[in-house]
Design an enzyme around this catalytic site. Structure first.
Site, mmCIF file in Angstrom:
data_model
loop_
_atom_site.group_PDB
_atom_site.id
_atom_site.type_symbol
_atom_site.label_atom_id
_atom_site.label_comp_id
_atom_site.label_asym_id
_atom_site.label_seq_id
_atom_site.Cartn_x
_atom_site.Cartn_y
_atom_site.Cartn_z
ATOM 1 C CG HIS A 150 -2.101 -0.943 1.085
ATOM 2 N ND1 HIS A 150 -3.351 -0.467 0.631
ATOM 3 C CD2 HIS A 150 -2.301 -2.204 1.885
ATOM 4 C CE1 HIS A 150 -4.200 -1.391 0.617
ATOM 5 N NE2 HIS A 150 -3.569 -2.521 1.277
ATOM 6 C CD GLU A 239 -4.590 -9.182 3.162
ATOM 7 O OE1 GLU A 239 -4.306 -8.929 4.206
ATOM 8 O OE2 GLU A 239 -4.687 -8.096 2.206
#
Length: 266
Positions: A150, A239
């Site tokens: 991220h 995920e």
């Protein structure tokens, strides 16, 4: 020899001022880092994508707002934002919308996660986010790491919402927590289609293609997966919500500018 008035004025200065003079002047606040010009606010590229930025709120696995989140906004590299816009265009035509939970994440936020994971006494959000995971295992099991994709600016956490969307109700700190892997009508309410677990669920059921996920839940995950992959994103298999743009512009750089419009180039 200095004039008497100059000496007296110097003697009258506060101690802090004398220290500053001796050091060459008052200390200057260190300026915050800025985003490179290749970063943009997602809203400026596609204002129709719903944004529910979780880490500026206490409804996350730490139970508190996270360092570096100053505005509830999604920031991405422009190529990632434009690819996400193309995904959204396709979903809108089918009566759906993307919803982002998290986008660019400053390194200081990742450091916040690490510090929280090392504090074994803080387990206030365990009943919702990691009921079956011993907190001592968060690093070894890969749920927490010292670096995050991220922070490179081309990774996002997101889901799909059926339109018209009803806003998700706010989390009330102290409310009873339900396991993130429970039935959709029992876990924390989310206007997402049924993905089988909530966002940030530290459980193997959150693995995108876990064989226990079947029927509608599997179809919903594949709706997101196929739409994202068609526009050049790759899913993290552990995920269902986590995607990274292929060919990201900063594959080896981890940024630490805060999430705020002032961090972006004008």
């Amino acid at each position: 020899m200095p004039k008497l008035t100059t000496v007296l004025r110097t003697l009258a200065l506060p101690v802090a001022a004398l220290i500053a003079v001796a050091a060459g002047g008052p200390a200057q606040a260190r300026p915050e880092p800025k985003a490179p010009a290749q970063f943009t606010a997602l809203h400026d590229v596609d204002p129709t994508i719903i944004q529910e930025i979780r880490y500026i709120t206490p409804h996350n696995f730490t139970g508190a707002p996270i360092d570096g989140y100053r505005k509830p906004m999604c920031i991405l590299t422009r190529p990632a934002a434009e690819a996400l816009h193309r995904v959204q265009t396709g979903l809108l035509s089918r009566g759906y919308s993307l919803k982002v939970y998290d986008c660019y994440r400053p390194q200081r936020a990742v450091d916040n996660f690490v510090a929280w994971a090392e504090d074994l006494n803080d387990q206030s959000m365990k009943p919702e986010f990691y009921p079956h995971v011993d907190k001592t295992r968060l690093f070894d099991d890969g749920y927490i790491a010292a670096k995050s994709g991220h922070s490179r600016g081309s990774t996002m956490d997101l889901t799909v919402v059926r339109l018209p969307a009803t806003p998700t109700r706010p989390y009330r700190p102290g409310e009873t927590l339900e396991p993130c892997y429970g039935p959709q009508d029992q876990r924390f309410p989310d206007n997402s289609i049924d993905m089988g677990t909530g966002f940030d669920c530290f459980d193997t059921l959150a693995h995108t293609l876990d064989p226990r996920i079947q029927g509608v839940q599997l179809a919903d995950r594949l709706l997101l997966k196929n739409a994202m992959e068609a526009q050049g994103f790759t899913n993290l298999p552990e995920e269902w919500w986590h995607y990274t743009l292929n060919g990201e512009p900063f594959p080896d750089t981890y940024f630490d500018f805060p999430i705020d419009r002032r961090s972006l180039s004008s």
